[in-house]
Design a protein around this motif. Structure first.
Motif, PDB file in Angstrom:
ATOM      1  N   ARG A  67      -0.677  74.252  56.435  1.00  0.00           N
ATOM      2  CA  ARG A  67      -1.557  73.501  57.332  1.00  0.00           C
ATOM      3  C   ARG A  67      -2.931  73.346  56.712  1.00  0.00           C
ATOM      4  O   ARG A  67      -3.638  74.348  56.521  1.00  0.00           O
ATOM      5  N   ASP A  68      -3.267  72.116  56.403  1.00  0.00           N
ATOM      6  CA  ASP A  68      -4.618  71.805  55.945  1.00  0.00           C
ATOM      7  C   ASP A  68      -5.092  72.692  54.806  1.00  0.00           C
ATOM      8  O   ASP A  68      -6.242  73.113  54.788  1.00  0.00           O
ATOM      9  N   VAL A  69      -4.202  72.990  53.872  1.00  0.00           N
ATOM     10  CA  VAL A  69      -4.641  73.869  52.796  1.00  0.00           C
ATOM     11  C   VAL A  69      -5.459  73.093  51.770  1.00  0.00           C
ATOM     12  O   VAL A  69      -5.197  71.921  51.490  1.00  0.00           O
ATOM     13  N   SER A  70      -6.454  73.763  51.219  1.00  0.00           N
ATOM     14  CA  SER A  70      -7.287  73.192  50.169  1.00  0.00           C
ATOM     15  C   SER A  70      -7.476  74.233  49.089  1.00  0.00           C
ATOM     16  O   SER A  70      -7.430  75.424  49.356  1.00  0.00           O
ATOM     17  N   LYS A  71      -7.670  73.742  47.872  1.00  0.00           N
ATOM     18  CA  LYS A  71      -7.953  74.654  46.761  1.00  0.00           C
ATOM     19  C   LYS A  71      -8.774  73.921  45.712  1.00  0.00           C
ATOM     20  O   LYS A  71      -8.405  72.827  45.275  1.00  0.00           O
ATOM     21  N   ASN A 116      -6.881  69.508  51.959  1.00  0.00           N
ATOM     22  CA  ASN A 116      -6.326  69.324  53.304  1.00  0.00           C
ATOM     23  C   ASN A 116      -4.906  68.777  53.309  1.00  0.00           C
ATOM     24  O   ASN A 116      -4.631  67.765  53.906  1.00  0.00           O
ATOM     25  N   VAL A 117      -4.019  69.460  52.645  1.00  0.00           N
ATOM     26  CA  VAL A 117      -2.632  69.012  52.621  1.00  0.00           C
ATOM     27  C   VAL A 117      -1.829  69.813  53.643  1.00  0.00           C
ATOM     28  O   VAL A 117      -1.982  71.026  53.740  1.00  0.00           O
ATOM     29  N   ASP A 147      -8.387  78.022  49.617  1.00  0.00           N
ATOM     30  CA  ASP A 147      -9.791  78.167  50.021  1.00  0.00           C
ATOM     31  C   ASP A 147      -9.906  78.033  51.534  1.00  0.00           C
ATOM     32  O   ASP A 147     -10.732  78.668  52.170  1.00  0.00           O
ATOM     33  N   SER A 148      -9.079  77.159  52.096  1.00  0.00           N
ATOM     34  CA  SER A 148      -9.066  77.021  53.549  1.00  0.00           C
ATOM     35  C   SER A 148      -7.673  76.579  53.963  1.00  0.00           C
ATOM     36  O   SER A 148      -6.858  76.208  53.124  1.00  0.00           O
ATOM     37  N   GLY A 149      -7.404  76.614  55.263  1.00  0.00           N
ATOM     38  CA  GLY A 149      -6.084  76.261  55.746  1.00  0.00           C
ATOM     39  C   GLY A 149      -5.196  77.483  55.857  1.00  0.00           C
ATOM     40  O   GLY A 149      -5.612  78.584  55.499  1.00  0.00           O
ATOM     41  N   HIS A 187      -2.958  64.394  50.570  1.00  0.00           N
ATOM     42  CA  HIS A 187      -1.656  64.062  51.110  1.00  0.00           C
ATOM     43  C   HIS A 187      -1.623  62.563  51.419  1.00  0.00           C
ATOM     44  O   HIS A 187      -2.524  62.051  52.065  1.00  0.00           O
ATOM     45  N   VAL A 188      -0.612  61.859  50.911  1.00  0.00           N
ATOM     46  CA  VAL A 188      -0.525  60.433  51.199  1.00  0.00           C
ATOM     47  C   VAL A 188       0.463  60.189  52.327  1.00  0.00           C
ATOM     48  O   VAL A 188       0.145  59.524  53.307  1.00  0.00           O
TER      49      VAL A 188
END
Ligand SMILES: Nc1ncnc2c1ncn2[C@@H]1O[C@H](COP(=O)(O)OP(=O)(O)OP(=O)(O)O)[C@@H](O)[C@H]1O
Ligand SMILES: [Mg+2]
Lengths: 341, 501
Positions: B11-15, B25-26, B60-62, B222-223
């Motif tokens: 959920r909404d992961v970022s790195k 935010n994927v 980093d987040s998500g 994410h597309v």
């Protein structure tokens, strides 16, 4: 695709095994040759006393070498073992001088404990300091030796200050095998088994073989590194007690320069400096070979300085042999492309 | 088939790595019993996403949820314990340990007194290999395995984990048809047993053959996530690249010139024998065949990385000294090796250093490397290959897998060789750049360079080559002209059997 029958693979494997075993065989042959030549020119070399000396010397060096091998297999190195041996010997000597009734087992445990603390310190510094083991242990080599000098303050513990029971332990034998040798064998067998047959042992090899892959495989690399140094330190501490029992006289300089002998034994014994391969058996054989060379030169009345040159030559030979074997093995492995469909 | 609730959710992961936002935010869900494809250009963030699932990178987040509960994957061990098995893009084997041990590491079968049961461990490895239909001796060390074999061992490793989530980051890059089919058969049975699969590949035919769903990434974002049935390949490509794509295989017609490479009776026991062929200036010659048929070994022997047991190699009429890559390079031969990570790159050096390494001498003035000429040439070639990087001074090791490949290609293409040997020119390279690589090769040929190409991708072989040499079990079994070469004729020669393609 080429079909490689399994029988062929096993047949070729045994010849490969032979290549890999060549190191141990080579050492045994070199030993046999050395003993034969020395004994012919001076039969005194095979006297009970001389053999005993060699075995006692080997016992101490082998305990150190086993610990060093554990560290080198993980692609590290522990240069502080000589100093740790000195500190442990001096600690145990002082303890026994002040408490003559102390059982030998306690002395052994205290020595191993002192060494273990030093080793753990090395391990923690390597793990968290992100500094190569070479540098960390070079530092602790001087620090530990400095502490020992500071504590000893120039005094020396003599044999007549040590309890007779402890000195007896250094000389006593079981079925004519010295206790020290038995302890060394015990250490060797236990470490050898753990490295070969237990998951923890295999993980040490894995770490040395590819640190990156080890991390990805979920191996607790940091913890295992600390454990490896702890083992090396504890064994160096144990060797310190054996040293004290054997020589009886201990000063702050005990074990100075041992680290180089130990590393030499390990390298000559076929433990790869880049980690991942080799065995404690090889390291112990290396220790036996180096000790025997020392004695043989003395018996042959060759200048002791030659010993250093010979040890150096052996190290170069060992490394050269490693390269050669590696190239051979690589070639043979490449030819055995193993694809079948 | 697929479970109703997701096994695993991101959920909404970022790195980010420094200034590079690798994943932003994927979100996507993985269901048991479903194969989920992850596609995107080189550097889109696929491997980074996978490494977050594997506990290698911490988002980093998500958040990541397993069976609906958030889970902290701080180390690879955590991911393993959670039932997530990962095949990484770059092989992660222990060269000194046996193949069986590599597979079982951390999970070795135990016998009495908790000692490792080696017999059981070997049996387990053998069983896995049987399932994959390959025979690799379990007791041999992993050192010296071909890339394809390494990949198969990695696959066996992931299979042995009995995982609920199996992530495969380009597992097929080094494999050819037969092995891919076997892998897919095994993957399908895993899926039918309820495992969730994540599959990354740059080959669309593989994605359509295996997967039910596809998530597309572009520049770390994410597309879309769609059932594969709703999406044509063209549409997928458009979403990946963000534009329409030019024709693949832009082959220019060239009249061949003088013979540049002439190989006579080349032999290396027991890998190959009786290899005779020529390559003329301006010609692109492809060496085709199955994995293990000896193609790579032949070109390595020509270049001198591997020794040879007999035969001659002439470049421009002059005999090449066997076993000497230096001599080959001096004669104007360049080899882009198959194993790029090990043979092609120095991971700790910067991108520009890696690109200019073989030509350092030519670029240096009075023996000193001048930063500016080095940088200019590195920049030109990496740009032509659309390499995605932060700065030219970054370590090559931080690039995505496909971008590392591009650096190796750039390094050799920039050498202006007389004879260019490329082993798997587009392995691991995204669709957009594939066309560019093909155009570059075609241009080089038009400029009079002789090109010898080893490729496992039939469309590439058929599209690019003037002549196709087919190898089977170490022999050259067929030479097909451009007009004669079809999928059927090449496969027939490669396998010795009639095949339906
Ligand atoms: N350890 C790292 N340090 C710095 N940057 C990194 C690191 N790992 C990845 N990156 C960067 O993150 C971006 C995404 O890389 P990633 O490996 O996820 O791409 P990918 O989609 O797997 O591409 P490919 O198809 O080439 O394998 C790239 O720009 C890469 O340079
Ligand atoms: Mg990747």
């Amino acid at each position: 695709m080429t079909a490689v029958g399994l029988p062929g693979v096993t047949a070729r494997r045994s010849s490969l095994d032979l290549v890999l075993r060549a190191r141990e065989l080579g050492i045994v042959l070199a030993l046999a040759l050395l003993v034969a030549v020395t004994a012919i020119s001076n039969p005194r070399f095979l006297s009970a006393q001389s053999i005993r000396d060699i075995l006692l010397g080997t016992a101490i060096l082998a305990v150190l070498a086993v610990g060093q091998a554990v560290v080198v297999i993980t692609r590290n190195i522990d240069l502080s073992v000589g100093s740790v041996l000195g500190l442990s010997a001096f600690t145990v000597g002082t303890l026994l001088r002040d408490n003559p009734g102390l059982p030998v087992v306690v002395a052994l445990l205290v020595g191993a404990g002192v060494g273990g603390v030093c080793g753990a310190l090395n391990g923690v510094l390597v793990r968290y300091g992100n500094v190569p083991a070479l540098v960390v242990t070079l530092g602790t080599l001087y620090v530990v030796r400095g502490i020992t000098y500071f504590w000893a303050g120039g005094q020396q513990i003599n044999a007549d200050e040590l309890p007779a029971g402890f000195l007896d332990f250094g000389n006593a034998t079981l079925l004519s095998v010295p206790y020290l040798v038995l302890i060394a064998l015990l250490v060797l067998v236990v470490t050898g088994l753990v490295l070969r047959n237990y998951r923890a042992g295999r993980e040490l090899y894995a770490m040395g073989s590819s640190p990156q892959a080890a991390k990805l495989a979920g191996i607790a690399v940091g913890r295992r590194t600390v454990v490896a140094f702890l083992v090396s330190g504890a064994l160096a501490g144990l060797a310190g007690v054996l040293f004290a029992a054997r020589f009886g006289t201990i000063d702050a300089a005990a074990g100075t320069g041992y680290e180089l002998n130990v590393v030499a034994a390990v390298v000559v014994g076929g433990v790869a400096v880049f980690g991942g391969s080799g065995s404690v058996w090889g390291a112990a054989l290396g220790a036996l070979l180096l000790t025997t060379i020392g004695s043989a030169l003395a018996v042959l009345e060759i200048n002791q300085f030659w010993q250093q040159a010979i040890v150096g030559g052996l190290i170069l030979l060992a490394i050269g042999a490693d390269r050669l074997v590696a190239a051979r093995v690589a070639a043979s492995l490449k030819k055995r492309g193993s694809h079948v469909s | 088939m697929a479970t109703d609730t997701p096994v695993l959710r991101m959920r909404d992961v970022s790195k980010s790595f420094g200034a590079v936002a690798a994943v932003q935010n994927v979100s996507f869900d993985l269901y048991g019993g479903e194969a989920h494809a992850l596609v995107g250009e080189n550097g889109a963030g696929k491997s980074t996403l996978v490494k977050m699932l594997a506990g290698v990178h911490r988002p980093d987040s998500g958040s990541i949820e397993l069976d609906g509960t958030p889970i902290e994957l701080a180390t690879p061990a955590d991911a393993k314990a959670a039932g997530i098995a990962v095949i990484y893009q770059e092989p992660t084997l222990f060269p000194d340990l046996s193949v069986a041990e590599n597979i079982a590491m951390g999970r070795q079968p135990l016998g009495r007194f908790k000692t490792i049961d080696r017999a059981a461990m070997h049996a387990q490895a053998e069983q896995l290999f049987a399932r994959l239909g390959v025979s690799i001796a379990p007791n041999r060390p992993a050192r010296g395995l071909s890339i394809a074999d390494q990949q198969l061992v990695e696959i066996a490793k992931a299979l042995s984990a009995d995982a609920r989530v199996v992530v495969m980051d380009e597992p097929t890059a080094a494999l050819t048809g037969v092995e891919v089919e076997r892998l897919f058969a095994v993957a399908r049975s895993l899926r039918d047993d309820g495992a969730a699969l994540v599959f990354i590949s740059h080959r669309f035919e593989e994605i359509t053959a295996l997967c039910e769903k596809v998530t597309i990434l572009r520049d770390g974002k994410h597309v879309s996530t769609d059932p594969l049935a709703d999406l044509s390949v063209d549409e997928m490509v458009r979403r990946m690249v963000g534009r329409d794509l030019d024709a693949l295989f832009p082959k220019q017609d060239v009249t061949p010139g003088a013979v540049v490479l002439s190989v006579r009776g080349l032999r290396r026991d027991p890998v190959f024998a009786d290899i005779d062929f020529e390559v003329r200036a301006g010609e692109i010659v492809a060496l085709a065949g199955l994995v293990g048929s000896g193609r790579s070994e032949v070109v390595q022997s020509i270049f001198g990385v591997d020794p040879r047991d007999g035969g001659t190699v002439e470049v421009g009429g002059r005999k090449l000294k066997p076993g000497s890559p230096r001599a080959a390079m001096a004669a104007g031969v360049a080899l882009v090796p198959e194993d790029r990570r090990q043979q092609g790159l120095l991971m700790e050096l910067s991108i520009e250093r890696n690109v200019t390494l073989p030509r350092s001498r030519a670029l240096s003035q009075l023996g000193f490397l001048t930063g500016s000429s080095e940088r200019r040439s590195a920049k030109e070639w990496t740009t032509r290959l659309k390499t995605k990087y932060g700065r030219l001074s970054d370590e090559v090791g931080t690039l995505s897998g496909g971008n590392q490949q591009k650096v190796v290609l750039a390094k050799w293409l920039s050498m202006a060789p007389k004879l260019l040997i490329v082993d798997e020119p587009t392995r691991g390279i995204d669709v957009g750049t594939k066309a560019e690589v093909h155009r570059l090769m075609s241009n080089l040929a038009a400029e009079g360079v002789a090109v010898l190409m080893v490729s496992s991708e039939l469309p590439e072989v058929l599209g690019m080559a003037d002549r196709v040499l087919v190898m089977r079990e170490g022999r050259l079994v067929a030479t097909l002209d451009r007009s004669e070469a079809t999928e059927q004729s090449v496969m027939f020669a490669a396998t010795g059997q009639e095949v339906t393609v």
